[in-house]
Motif scaffolding. Structure first.
Motif, PDB file in Angstrom:
ATOM      1  N   ALA A  17      -1.992  -5.754   3.640  1.00  0.00           N
ATOM      2  CA  ALA A  17      -0.538  -5.682   3.486  1.00  0.00           C
ATOM      3  C   ALA A  17      -0.125  -5.778   2.026  1.00  0.00           C
ATOM      4  CB  ALA A  17       0.114  -6.797   4.293  1.00  0.00           C
ATOM      5  N   THR A  18      -0.775  -6.647   1.255  1.00  0.00           N
ATOM      6  CA  THR A  18      -0.401  -6.815  -0.148  1.00  0.00           C
ATOM      7  C   THR A  18      -0.783  -5.596  -0.969  1.00  0.00           C
ATOM      8  OG1 THR A  18      -0.723  -9.209   0.064  1.00  0.00           O
ATOM      9  CG2 THR A  18      -0.674  -8.297  -2.166  1.00  0.00           C
ATOM     10  N   GLY A  21       1.570  -2.800   0.004  1.00  0.00           N
ATOM     11  CA  GLY A  21       2.925  -3.140  -0.409  1.00  0.00           C
ATOM     12  C   GLY A  21       3.117  -3.040  -1.907  1.00  0.00           C
ATOM     13  N   SER A  27       8.233  -2.635  -0.550  1.00  0.00           N
ATOM     14  CA  SER A  27       6.972  -3.325  -0.293  1.00  0.00           C
ATOM     15  C   SER A  27       7.096  -4.363   0.815  1.00  0.00           C
ATOM     16  CB  SER A  27       6.476  -3.993  -1.581  1.00  0.00           C
ATOM     17  OG  SER A  27       7.450  -4.905  -2.069  1.00  0.00           O
ATOM     18  N   GLY A  31       4.644  -4.143   3.898  1.00  0.00           N
ATOM     19  CA  GLY A  31       3.780  -5.282   4.181  1.00  0.00           C
ATOM     20  C   GLY A  31       3.993  -5.846   5.564  1.00  0.00           C
ATOM     21  N   ARG A  35       1.174  -5.921   8.516  1.00  0.00           N
ATOM     22  CA  ARG A  35       0.781  -7.194   9.133  1.00  0.00           C
ATOM     23  C   ARG A  35       0.957  -7.142  10.643  1.00  0.00           C
ATOM     24  NH1 ARG A  35       2.432  -9.348   4.103  1.00  0.00           N
ATOM     25  NH2 ARG A  35       0.878 -10.843   3.287  1.00  0.00           N
TER      26      ARG A  35
END
Length: 818
Positions: A17-18, A21, A27, A31, A35
């Protein structure tokens, strides 16, 4: 923790996700979606995923707030210059950022009263946990800053703490800009914040290296992790065998990842009108042309995400041209990046097997050629005719008043041409005829006669495509609306052939860039639907009468006896006319139907119920109500030969002084069906009935329950349920099986369009809504919400499961119940 997972799973979800994002716009949304996608594969419920996403966003925000406030308070002059505000305002912003952090820590208290809003509850964290959030998130942002700080040249005297504060502010501005990766915004803000401390020429190489180390490389690794997780998602945990051919074909390089990269490049061109590394090597007036090319790249990225072959081919052509230009002008870095993307695209060619309208439609290639040729000509004209400000974007050229009218018109024509070409690119191709032919209908009739349930007769409404199993003893009736391939109900025919038929349907829809949808299905085939990647969302409940035990005796049947008595005293009679005698009744039936349609300002609907079409009506027995020898109401009857089921399809009536005419017709048809040995009688579905409202209820159930409770201005949801309860039926749940995810609302809109008879039919239904009722809808909803809030405050702080309100039954005309 309520749903414990191994730490490696938390790490994988957070990393994916990071990484995505950081490299895309919006983002927080990207993200959260990733998730949700990853955690749902591990059977984490929706409410727990929501808490995880919210906790993560709050924690990250605390770290950025602390470091950004530190930079604003220690260097208000430079911060104000970067934000284009006065130093005092910058310092005030720093204090404003610290106040929520302090308030959050002060509010946190174990065992404190939870915050409630309607059906949502936010539990207070313990104070040690809140402090840990602040400390760890601050360290995380500081670690991000350290990744760039260590890349600065050796010997450069830059203190880390001020640098980390400047980094946090620049990153926050980049996130708020929604530009993919904050490209341009982050660098510009950091240069202003570090002015006088770091030479921009010295900082530029470090920024490039930071982008590669912190953005590009993690994105590639995250792509591999995501593909691995998706592959495991599609495997059976006990046998390890793949459930879907789609997962097997995904490979290492997914179209989704390639689409993100291409979309990021397109967004950069749209915003800046520049290609990094070619700014000084291209003509000075190429900005608008490059910005419009960015629009084309974004459209190609949408096609890549949907695995369209034409989008892959167009992207490859663009990358080949860009690589050639870079090599000719000596832009080695940009050329290597373009060549690397090309190396990723070429091996992934087998994945892009879907076709679009561009070359595979009777008129698609003509319109595509016209739109593409127009856009190409306009872009060439812009490239050869410089404007006063050639470094701007296309929207600056169109909107700006200082440019010549001719240039603005050509830019607008280029944009329209690109959008039309993109629309043709993204339009899916649906194979085969629009409806079933005579041969298919004859095959379907044979299957219905041997196996079919009552609702299987919807195959003959003349508006559906038919898909048969390989053995020919089972079929699906469906139609395509937008990208949704909507099947009406479960498969019909031999149950032994259902699995193979459903697999064929899902694969065919996905192969043609469609979303497979099965509307109004039961739960008997739920495991098969889930194995094919479809989620089940409840639509409502169908009312079924067990005719073997049905009768008019007893106190609870007094209302039915009253209906019968009132209508018989008024002179009404009911007759079930066999199908062979229906043609002689058609003139009277048509007069009733036309009066009914005119009174409701409605048009015929076909997908979920039969229309008044003479060739269709004469297929079935018809129940008619006569008053003084004149037909005042009628209904066509579906008779299921395979299951002994009877159901009412098309119902029409004219206005009379006699009440409950259709209720009387229902009752007499049930008694007629019981006398002939049929097992069940279907009263149809009560839409949005029986949806869950507890804390673990899916989001769709919550929305549906809200509509059921407050949507009487648009449809008599509660009245339909109460009317059918008068017959004391048993209720069976009905679902829609469709791919889960953000596209589900669009899917349901496509379904509503089919059922409503198209956009015109839906708008006609909305035009009949009483405006005064709509104006009263919002105040009534607010009043109920306030009542619930005060009721909760009056009770203890412990969560209490709300009980259903008992509401008096409401008599509703049966034509409304349909």
């Amino acid at each position: 923790m309520e749903h414990r997972l191994p730490y490696r799973r938390y790490a994988a979800a957070s990393f994916v996700a990071t990484a995505f994002g950081n490299s895309t716009g919006a983002s927080a949304v990207v993200g959260a979606v990733l998730r949700a996608r990853v955690y749902s594969a591990w059977q984490v419920p929706a409410f727990a995923i929501t808490r995880i996403v919210g906790f993560n966003l709050v924690t990250l925000g605390l770290g950025f707030a602390v470091l950004s406030a530190l930079g604003m308070l220690t260097a208000p002059d430079r911060t104000g210059e970067a934000l284009r505000v006065a130093p005092g305002v910058a310092a005030a912003l720093g204090v404003a950022l610290l106040l929520p952090v302090a308030g959050y820590v002060g509010w946190a208290r174990r065992g404190g009263r939870a915050v409630r809003w309607r059906d949502w509850r936010i539990d207070r964290p313990s104070r040690p946990l809140a402090v840990a959030q602040v400390v760890l998130s601050t360290l995380e942002v500081a670690t991000m800053a350290a990744a760039l700080w260590v890349l600065l040249p050796v010997g450069l005297d830059v203190a880390f703490v001020p640098f980390a504060a400047a980094f946090a502010i620049a990153t926050l501005l980049g996130l708020l800009s929604n530009v993919p990766g904050g490209i341009g915004v982050f660098e510009a803000a950091l240069l202003v914040l570090l002015a006088g401390t770091v030479d921009p020429l010295v900082l530029a190489p470090a920024l490039v290296a930071f982008r590669i180390v912190y953005y590009v490389l993690p994105l590639l690794v995250a792509a591999v992790v995501l593909v691995t997780l998706e592959a495991r998602r599609g495997r059976d945990e006990t046998t390890g065998s793949s459930r879907s051919e789609l997962v097997q074909r995904t490979g290492l390089l997914t179209p989704w990842v390639l689409a993100v990269v291409v979309a990021g490049a397109g967004a950069l061109l749209v915003v800046t009108g520049e290609i990094p590394g070619l700014v000084d090597r291209l003509p000075a007036h190429s900005g608008p042309t490059l910005s419009l090319l960015g629009v084309g790249l974004v459209l190609l990225a949408l096609g890549l995400r949907r695995r369209l072959h034409e989008a892959w081919l167009g992207t490859v052509v663009v990358l080949v041209a860009l690589t050639a230009v870079c090599l000719l002008v000596g832009a080695r870095v940009t050329g290597l990046v373009s060549l690397g993307l090309l190396a990723l695209m070429v091996p992934a060619a087998p994945v892009f097997g879907r076709r679009s309208h561009v070359f595979h439609h009777s008129r698609g290639w003509t319109w595509s050629a016209v739109a593409g040729g127009t856009a190409t000509t306009a872009l060439a004209w812009l490239a050869l005719h410089p404007t006063d400000d050639g470094q701007g974007s296309w929207w600056g050229l169109v909107v700006g008043g200082s440019h010549p009218v001719s240039a603005r018109l050509v830019a607008l024509v280029a944009l329209v041409g690109l959008l039309l070409a993109g629309a043709r690119l993204l339009a899916p191709v649906v194979p085969g005829p629009a409806t079933g032919g005579e041969e298919d209908l004859a095959r379907a009739e044979d299957v219905v006669r041997r196996f079919g349930r009552a609702s299987a007769h919807l195959a003959f409404t003349g508006d559906k495509r038919l898909l048969f199993s390989a053995g020919g003893d089972a079929f699906l009736m469906y139609q395509v609306e937008g990208r949704s391939w909507v099947s009406m109900g479960d498969p019909v025919g031999d149950p032994a052939q259902f699995r193979e038929l459903l697999t064929t349907f899902v694969e065919r829809a996905e192969r043609h860039d469609g979303r497979p949808v099965l509307y109004g299905v039961g739960d008997a085939l739920a495991p098969t639907y889930r194995e094919l990647g479809l989620g089940l969302s409840k639509l409502g409940e169908e009312a079924l009468i067990d005719l073997g035990s049905f009768g008019l005796e007893g106190r609870d049947r007094a209302k039915m006896r009253r209906w019968r008595s009132i209508n018989e005293r008024a002179g009404c009679t009911v007759e079930v006319v066999p199908a062979e005698a229906v043609p002689a009744l058609l003139p009277e039936l048509r007069a009733v139907s036309e009066e009914w349609l005119a009174g409701r300002r409605a048009s015929e609907k076909r997908f979920s119920l039969g229309p008044f079409d003479e060739d269709y009506v004469v297929r079935f027995p018809v129940a008619v109500v006569r008053l003084e020898g004149r037909v005042v109401a009628f209904a066509t009857l579906w008779v299921g030969d395979g299951e002994g089921e009877v159901a009412i399809d098309l119902m029409r009536q004219v206005r009379t002084e006699v009440p409950n005419v259709m209720n009387y017709l229902f009752l007499e048809v049930m008694l007629w069906a019981k006398a002939r040995g049929y097992a069940t009688f279907s009263l149809g579905m009560a839409p949005l009935s029986g949806l869950r409202t507890d804390a673990t209820a899916p989001f769709w159930d919550r929305i549906g329950r809200l509509v059921f409770t407050h949507g009487d201005a648009f449809y008599n949801f509660k009245g339909v349920r109460h009317f059918k309860e008068c017959f004391h039926p048993r209720w069976e749940e009905r679902y829609v099986a469709a791919p889960p995810g953000p596209a589900f609302p669009t899917t349901m809109l496509n379904v509503a369009t089919l059922i409503g008879g198209g956009v015109r039919g839906m708008s006609a239904g909305l035009r009949t809504v009483d405006a005064s009722v709509v104006r009263r809808l919002w105040p009534a909803a607010r009043s109920r919400a306030r009542t619930r809030v005060w009721a909760r405050r009056a009770r203890s702080s412990e969560p209490v499961v709300p009980t259903q309100r008992s509401e008096a039954a409401v008599e509703v005309p049966a034509d409304s119940a349909a």
